[in-house]
Design a protein around this motif. Structure first.
Motif, PDB file in Angstrom:
ATOM      1  N   CYS A  40       5.861   3.577  -2.129  1.00 47.34           N
ATOM      2  CA  CYS A  40       5.396   2.490  -1.257  1.00 47.34           C
ATOM      3  C   CYS A  40       6.023   1.153  -1.638  1.00 47.34           C
ATOM      4  O   CYS A  40       6.237   0.292  -0.773  1.00 47.34           O
ATOM      5  N   GLU A  41       6.308   0.970  -2.898  1.00 48.92           N
ATOM      6  CA  GLU A  41       6.888  -0.290  -3.349  1.00 48.92           C
ATOM      7  C   GLU A  41       8.378  -0.384  -3.065  1.00 48.92           C
ATOM      8  O   GLU A  41       8.910  -1.481  -2.853  1.00 48.92           O
ATOM      9  N   GLN A  58       8.206  -6.336   7.902  1.00 47.16           N
ATOM     10  CA  GLN A  58       7.191  -7.198   7.331  1.00 47.16           C
ATOM     11  C   GLN A  58       7.812  -8.431   6.686  1.00 47.16           C
ATOM     12  O   GLN A  58       9.012  -8.507   6.460  1.00 47.16           O
ATOM     13  N   ALA A  59       6.985  -9.394   6.356  1.00 47.70           N
ATOM     14  CA  ALA A  59       7.369 -10.567   5.583  1.00 47.70           C
ATOM     15  C   ALA A  59       7.607 -10.102   4.148  1.00 47.70           C
ATOM     16  O   ALA A  59       7.620  -8.907   3.893  1.00 47.70           O
ATOM     17  N   PRO A  60       7.834 -11.017   3.183  1.00 47.86           N
ATOM     18  CA  PRO A  60       8.068 -10.594   1.807  1.00 47.86           C
ATOM     19  C   PRO A  60       7.080  -9.535   1.335  1.00 47.86           C
ATOM     20  O   PRO A  60       5.903  -9.574   1.660  1.00 47.86           O
ATOM     21  N   ALA A  61       7.583  -8.584   0.553  1.00 42.14           N
ATOM     22  CA  ALA A  61       6.783  -7.435   0.135  1.00 42.14           C
ATOM     23  C   ALA A  61       5.530  -7.869  -0.620  1.00 42.14           C
ATOM     24  O   ALA A  61       5.562  -8.764  -1.432  1.00 42.14           O
ATOM     25  N   ARG A  62       4.419  -7.205  -0.300  1.00 47.09           N
ATOM     26  CA  ARG A  62       3.155  -7.494  -0.977  1.00 47.09           C
ATOM     27  C   ARG A  62       3.023  -6.637  -2.233  1.00 47.09           C
ATOM     28  O   ARG A  62       3.721  -5.629  -2.388  1.00 47.09           O
ATOM     29  N   VAL A  63       2.099  -7.024  -3.092  1.00 45.94           N
ATOM     30  CA  VAL A  63       1.803  -6.224  -4.283  1.00 45.94           C
ATOM     31  C   VAL A  63       1.289  -4.861  -3.836  1.00 45.94           C
ATOM     32  O   VAL A  63       0.418  -4.771  -2.968  1.00 45.94           O
ATOM     33  N   GLY A  65       3.157  -2.656  -2.311  1.00 44.92           N
ATOM     34  CA  GLY A  65       4.079  -2.114  -1.327  1.00 44.92           C
ATOM     35  C   GLY A  65       3.448  -1.864   0.024  1.00 44.92           C
ATOM     36  O   GLY A  65       2.554  -2.593   0.458  1.00 44.92           O
ATOM     37  N   LEU A  66       3.905  -0.823   0.710  1.00 44.98           N
ATOM     38  CA  LEU A  66       3.493  -0.533   2.078  1.00 44.98           C
ATOM     39  C   LEU A  66       1.987  -0.357   2.192  1.00 44.98           C
ATOM     40  O   LEU A  66       1.352   0.266   1.335  1.00 44.98           O
ATOM     41  N   ARG A  85       5.510   3.610  11.526  1.00 41.97           N
ATOM     42  CA  ARG A  85       4.388   2.750  11.142  1.00 41.97           C
ATOM     43  C   ARG A  85       3.484   3.522  10.182  1.00 41.97           C
ATOM     44  O   ARG A  85       3.243   4.724  10.352  1.00 41.97           O
ATOM     45  N   VAL A  86       2.959   2.827   9.184  1.00 43.73           N
ATOM     46  CA  VAL A  86       2.019   3.422   8.236  1.00 43.73           C
ATOM     47  C   VAL A  86       0.650   3.562   8.898  1.00 43.73           C
ATOM     48  O   VAL A  86       0.092   2.596   9.415  1.00 43.73           O
TER      49      VAL A  86
END
Length: 205
Positions: A40-41, A58-63, A65-66, A85-86
């Motif tokens: 996911c990351e 998406q915008a910058p990756a979140r902690v 991941g997906l 899409r997840v």
């Protein structure tokens, strides 16, 4: 998460295929949960970078991941780009649904189990039909799309082995079932196996 952009199997063409790609990994440095987290990351790490690219919507990756409702586009040379899409994210599973424009109509599941001192298993499971009449022709008759997909998912499983820090035990196990559907109606008939194989490193997929 399910809107008019989602491309479910009933939106596709031709027979429904159920495919499984699985590897067993010896001496992994990651357990099942951490391997799915790594997926996911850094989803792009698992694909063959010389022929496939990943573009995040998406915008910058979140902690972590997906997450739910996140979208990716699998970029492949030719008319094969695959927006997804997840729709589910668990500790040991990631599930994607195809979106309009994908070569297939259906779902893709990534699972991991084991590890923590035991062999680790990683699996890609797909339930899908061709996304268009052209893809149905290329897959069912000319086999062009089939060979491209086979190579991608074999390489994806080998990418999981590499990401785990372990060692491939007995090749990439592949199984395909075809579920025929008359007139494009939802499939309710018994499946039949149309192929199974084990691909080992050094052998062309």
């Amino acid at each position: 998460m399910l809107d008019d952009r989602v491309q479910l199997s009933e939106d596709g063409y031709g027979p429904l295929f159920h495919r499984r790609f699985m590897v067993r990994i010896a001496s992994p440095q990651l357990d099942a949960e951490r391997l799915i987290l790594r997926l996911c990351e850094d989803f792009g790490r698992f694909v063959p970078s010389e022929v496939v690219g990943i573009r995040s919507q998406q915008a910058p990756a979140r902690v972590g991941g997906l997450g739910l409702a996140d979208e990716l586009v699998v970029v492949i040379p030719g008319p094969w780009n695959g927006p997804v899409r997840v729709v589910r994210r668990d500790r040991d599973r990631l599930c994607l649904v195809t979106l309009r424009g994908h070569m297939e109509a259906g779902q893709i599941h990534f699972r991991a189990r084991g590890g923590d001192g035991a062999p680790l298993e990683f699996e890609v499971e797909l339930w899908a039909r061709a996304g268009s009449r052209l893809v149905d022709l290329l897959y069912s008759r000319l086999r062009v799309a089939k060979e491209a997909q086979l190579n991608m998912w074999v390489r994806f499983c080998l990418g999981a082995v590499e990401a785990s820090g372990g060692r491939l035990m007995d090749g990439v196990h592949i199984a395909t079932r075809r579920l025929d559907s008359p007139s494009g109606a939802p499939v309710r008939t018994a499946p039949r196996t149309v192929g199974s194989d084990i691909v080992r490193p050094g052998r062309t997929a």
